[in-house]
Design a protein around this motif. Structure first.
Motif, PDB file in Angstrom:
ATOM      1  N   THR A 158      -3.044  -0.161  -3.374  1.00 30.88           N
ATOM      2  CA  THR A 158      -3.395   1.251  -3.521  1.00 30.88           C
ATOM      3  C   THR A 158      -4.055   1.515  -4.858  1.00 30.88           C
ATOM      4  O   THR A 158      -5.112   2.156  -4.938  1.00 30.88           O
ATOM      5  CB  THR A 158      -2.138   2.126  -3.384  1.00 30.88           C
ATOM      6  N   SER A 159      -3.469   1.016  -5.940  1.00 30.52           N
ATOM      7  CA  SER A 159      -4.015   1.282  -7.273  1.00 30.52           C
ATOM      8  C   SER A 159      -5.214   0.397  -7.586  1.00 30.52           C
ATOM      9  O   SER A 159      -6.170   0.839  -8.224  1.00 30.52           O
ATOM     10  CB  SER A 159      -2.928   1.069  -8.334  1.00 30.52           C
ATOM     11  N   GLU A 160      -5.195  -0.856  -7.153  1.00 29.95           N
ATOM     12  CA  GLU A 160      -6.285  -1.777  -7.482  1.00 29.95           C
ATOM     13  C   GLU A 160      -7.588  -1.407  -6.782  1.00 29.95           C
ATOM     14  O   GLU A 160      -8.670  -1.551  -7.354  1.00 29.95           O
ATOM     15  CB  GLU A 160      -5.887  -3.204  -7.120  1.00 29.95           C
ATOM     16  N   PHE A 161      -7.491  -0.901  -5.543  1.00 32.88           N
ATOM     17  CA  PHE A 161      -8.690  -0.550  -4.781  1.00 32.88           C
ATOM     18  C   PHE A 161      -8.860   0.962  -4.628  1.00 32.88           C
ATOM     19  O   PHE A 161      -9.673   1.408  -3.829  1.00 32.88           O
ATOM     20  CB  PHE A 161      -8.656  -1.221  -3.408  1.00 32.88           C
ATOM     21  N   SER A 162      -8.059   1.735  -5.384  1.00 31.40           N
ATOM     22  CA  SER A 162      -8.175   3.207  -5.407  1.00 31.40           C
ATOM     23  C   SER A 162      -8.138   3.803  -3.998  1.00 31.40           C
ATOM     24  O   SER A 162      -9.034   4.533  -3.579  1.00 31.40           O
ATOM     25  CB  SER A 162      -9.475   3.623  -6.117  1.00 31.40           C
ATOM     26  N   LEU A 163      -7.062   3.519  -3.258  1.00 29.90           N
ATOM     27  CA  LEU A 163      -6.923   4.018  -1.897  1.00 29.90           C
ATOM     28  C   LEU A 163      -6.251   5.387  -1.905  1.00 29.90           C
ATOM     29  O   LEU A 163      -5.140   5.577  -1.383  1.00 29.90           O
ATOM     30  CB  LEU A 163      -6.126   3.022  -1.051  1.00 29.90           C
ATOM     31  N   VAL A 164      -6.923   6.344  -2.514  1.00 31.25           N
ATOM     32  CA  VAL A 164      -6.425   7.714  -2.592  1.00 31.25           C
ATOM     33  C   VAL A 164      -7.568   8.669  -2.257  1.00 31.25           C
ATOM     34  O   VAL A 164      -8.727   8.260  -2.156  1.00 31.25           O
ATOM     35  CB  VAL A 164      -5.848   8.018  -3.988  1.00 31.25           C
ATOM     36  N   CYS A 165      -7.206   9.931  -2.120  1.00 27.96           N
ATOM     37  CA  CYS A 165      -8.191  10.986  -1.815  1.00 27.96           C
ATOM     38  C   CYS A 165      -8.989  10.618  -0.571  1.00 27.96           C
ATOM     39  O   CYS A 165      -8.395  10.392   0.481  1.00 27.96           O
ATOM     40  CB  CYS A 165      -9.078  11.237  -3.035  1.00 27.96           C
ATOM     41  N   THR A 184       0.836  -1.212   0.000  1.00 29.40           N
ATOM     42  CA  THR A 184       0.000   0.000   0.000  1.00 29.40           C
ATOM     43  C   THR A 184       0.867   1.256   0.000  1.00 29.40           C
ATOM     44  O   THR A 184       0.774   2.083   0.914  1.00 29.40           O
ATOM     45  CB  THR A 184      -0.939   0.014   1.218  1.00 29.40           C
ATOM     46  N   PRO A 185       1.726   1.441  -1.000  1.00 28.67           N
ATOM     47  CA  PRO A 185       2.557   2.644  -1.046  1.00 28.67           C
ATOM     48  C   PRO A 185       1.732   3.867  -1.441  1.00 28.67           C
ATOM     49  O   PRO A 185       0.626   3.755  -1.979  1.00 28.67           O
ATOM     50  CB  PRO A 185       3.597   2.301  -2.115  1.00 28.67           C
ATOM     51  N   ASP A 186       2.290   5.031  -1.178  1.00 29.71           N
ATOM     52  CA  ASP A 186       1.669   6.284  -1.606  1.00 29.71           C
ATOM     53  C   ASP A 186       2.112   6.555  -3.039  1.00 29.71           C
ATOM     54  O   ASP A 186       3.250   6.936  -3.292  1.00 29.71           O
ATOM     55  CB  ASP A 186       2.095   7.420  -0.671  1.00 29.71           C
ATOM     56  N   LEU A 187       1.204   6.345  -4.003  1.00 19.05           N
ATOM     57  CA  LEU A 187       1.545   6.470  -5.422  1.00 19.05           C
ATOM     58  C   LEU A 187       1.106   7.813  -5.991  1.00 19.05           C
ATOM     59  O   LEU A 187       0.068   8.359  -5.591  1.00 19.05           O
ATOM     60  CB  LEU A 187       0.863   5.354  -6.225  1.00 19.05           C
ATOM     61  N   ALA A 188       1.883   8.329  -6.915  1.00 23.78           N
ATOM     62  CA  ALA A 188       1.465   9.516  -7.667  1.00 23.78           C
ATOM     63  C   ALA A 188       0.268   9.140  -8.523  1.00 23.78           C
ATOM     64  O   ALA A 188       0.238   8.079  -9.148  1.00 23.78           O
ATOM     65  CB  ALA A 188       2.615  10.019  -8.528  1.00 23.78           C
ATOM     66  N   HIS A 189      -0.750   9.990  -8.561  1.00 22.14           N
ATOM     67  CA  HIS A 189      -1.978   9.664  -9.296  1.00 22.14           C
ATOM     68  C   HIS A 189      -2.622  10.937  -9.827  1.00 22.14           C
ATOM     69  O   HIS A 189      -2.430  12.029  -9.291  1.00 22.14           O
ATOM     70  CB  HIS A 189      -2.974   8.933  -8.384  1.00 22.14           C
ATOM     71  N   THR A 190      -3.374  10.770 -10.902  1.00 19.71           N
ATOM     72  CA  THR A 190      -4.132  11.888 -11.483  1.00 19.71           C
ATOM     73  C   THR A 190      -5.543  11.412 -11.768  1.00 19.71           C
ATOM     74  O   THR A 190      -5.787  10.232 -12.030  1.00 19.71           O
ATOM     75  CB  THR A 190      -3.491  12.376 -12.795  1.00 19.71           C
TER      76      THR A 190
END
Length: 521
Positions: A75-82, A19-25
């Motif tokens: 993080t990317s598969e389950f959209s763990l951002v915002c 679960t790293p903190d990834l750059a995303h747009t």
């Protein structure tokens, strides 16, 4: 145990790659007029054109993630951002939350059902859940699995550690106690290279969980602790285990009648202690009540309260800083694989430095020194540009080395300073405080790291410095005798205090203190 510890390390430290903190747009939908004007908000919202021709800001529902470091993560598969970014920290912290409750119940479970039984139960449940987790369809179910796996970690590790200590001769206990956990450090080193080769979180998780299955057949040939069997009155089983060990080691046992007489004597002493302690193992409810009574005993008297609260503060900071530095690669902008490997390297020398330093400098001075050494580089990191990756890693690893040494010295310090009658409960509740600090570390990175990457490090550095001050309230134990009761601790402190306050010259005061220590010895 030397095989099982690396499997725990994979789940403990491997979460940094999951679960790293990834750059995303924000991935703009067809009705989007543009991304939101603010750079930060553009990751989480966009401007949409309404039916009347105006624009309104709407939350983003899909994102494009940077896959230059990791091809696929939770993080990317389950959209763990915002709005869901807190789940990244929760994925790490819920494991330690389970460990908090597992550590609380482990003593009662191991004493009630046996060391081998709890090692087997914890290992089987941990193995099954770790192999199922990569295929779960929901992040919420994953969090539940991580919580249960966290509970199984102390259940299996502590039970196995106690079993190993109870079947070893005294002259081998120190070496065994250290070597059992040396594979943890080696696994962290290997994990850095392994994560570099497998950038997909699911395959990384599966391949590090499958080796757990190889440990399970070993449980079939493992014997229960003969000490526990004797205390529980299972003398025939204990005798069988002792005879088997004697055959393997080509040793000669005393006559069976003598062994049974000794077992009966130990059993009677155990029954008397159980009766005196009001049947502390009579049930789970009573066990939880005993935990509350144990905490009260630790803070009832003035000197005991000062020692207990000081160690609670120390262990809380040690847990927070140690695991905070373990999970900080993504926020520091450094290579996470190099960071993980070097972190493991820092674990190895800390185990060898601890004993000579603690013997030469004493427990208080050495723990204070390494807490200050921890604080120094962490406070300096705020002024180092992330472009100097080698310097960032060097300072972070210097802090990691120092906090690891401090952790080991403080654990030794606590085991010596708590009186015998409260030693186990003192160390147990201190470990729980360290777990609380570990639970908070990912949230500190997630919340404060969004401000500036150096802010969490500044918090860790200040906490380590403040913790170093708390050692001033603790007495040195390097040459002091280990006390047996809280009453003797209070009496010793009173005599030393009176000797220093007496209207004598300095030489007479020091002589009085030495005489007091000699009487205790």
């Amino acid at each position: 145990m030397c095989y099982w510890v690396p499997q725990i390390a994979n789940q403990d430290m491997g979460a940094a790659f999951l679960t790293p903190d990834l750059a995303h747009t924000c991935r703009l939908p067809p009705d989007a007029a543009s991304a939101a004007s603010n750079d930060t908000r553009s990751q989480c919202s966009y401007n949409a054109t309404t039916t009347n021709g105006s624009t309104e800001e709407r939350p983003c529902l899909q994102w494009d993630f940077d896959d230059s470091t990791f091809t696929n993560t939770i993080t990317s598969e389950f959209s763990l951002v915002c709005g869901r970014s807190y789940l990244r920290a929760a994925f790490k912290s819920v494991y330690y939350l389970g460990g908090f409750f597992g550590a609380m119940l482990n003593g009662w479970l191991s004493d009630r059902f046996g060391r081998k039984t709890m090692l087997a139960v914890g290992s089987v449940i941990f193995t099954i859940m770790s192999n199922i987790l990569p295929w779960l369809p929901s992040i919420n179910i994953m969090l539940f699995f991580r919580f249960v796996m966290g509970m199984m970690q102390p259940t299996s590790i502590h039970a196995g550690y106690i079993l190993a200590m109870e079947v070893n001769e005294p002259k081998y206990r120190t070496a065994v106690g250290v070597l059992i956990f040396l594979p943890y450090a080696l696994t962290v080193i290997v994990l850095g290279g392994y994560g570099y080769l497998l950038r997909d979180w699911r395959w990384l998780s599966v391949t590090t969980s499958l080796p757990c299955l190889l440990f399970l057949p070993m449980l079939l040939v493992l014997d229960e602790s003969p000490r526990w069997l004797i205390v529980r009155g299972r003398h025939d089983d204990a005798l069988r285990v002792l005879q088997k060990a004697a055959r393997w080691n080509k040793a000669q046992l005393p006559p069976e009648e003598e062994l049974r007489a000794l077992m009966d004597h130990i059993r009677k002493e155990a029954l008397a202690a159980t009766k005196k302690s009001d049947a502390s193992t009579s049930g789970l409810v009573r066990s939880l009540k005993n935990i509350m009574e144990d905490v009260i005993v630790l803070v009832r008297t003035r000197r005991m309260r000062s020692i207990t609260l000081s160690f609670y503060a120390l262990f809380f900071v040690l847990g927070m800083v140690y695991y905070g530095l373990s999970f900080g690669a993504d926020k520091l902008g450094v290579d996470p694989f190099v960071y993980m490997a070097v972190s493991g390297v820092m674990e190895v020398p800390s185990g060898t430095l601890t004993i000579p330093l603690a013997e030469k400098m004493g427990r208080r001075a050495s723990s204070t020194l390494f807490l200050v050494v921890t604080a120094g580089p962490l406070l300096v990191l705020g002024f180092i540009p992330t472009a100097l990756e080698w310097l960032v890693v060097t300072l972070a690893m210097l802090g990691r080395l120092a906090i690891t040494v401090a952790f080991q010295i403080v654990y030794l310090y606590a085991s010596e300073i708590f009186p015998t009658e409260v030693r186990v409960r003192g160390l147990g509740t201190c470990t729980m405080m360290a777990t609380v600090g570990a639970m908070l570390a990912p949230f500190i990175w997630e919340i404060l790291g969004s401000i500036k990457s150096w802010v969490p490090l500044f918090v860790f550095g200040v906490a380590a410095f403040v913790a170093s001050v708390t050692t001033f309230w603790l007495p040195e134990t390097r040459t002091a005798p280990m006390l047996d009761t809280v009453a003797s601790l209070e009496a010793s402190h009173s005599r030393v205090k009176e000797a220093r306050a007496a209207p004598l010259d300095r030489e007479m005061a020091d002589k009085s203190i030495k005489e007091t220590d000699a009487q205790q010895a």
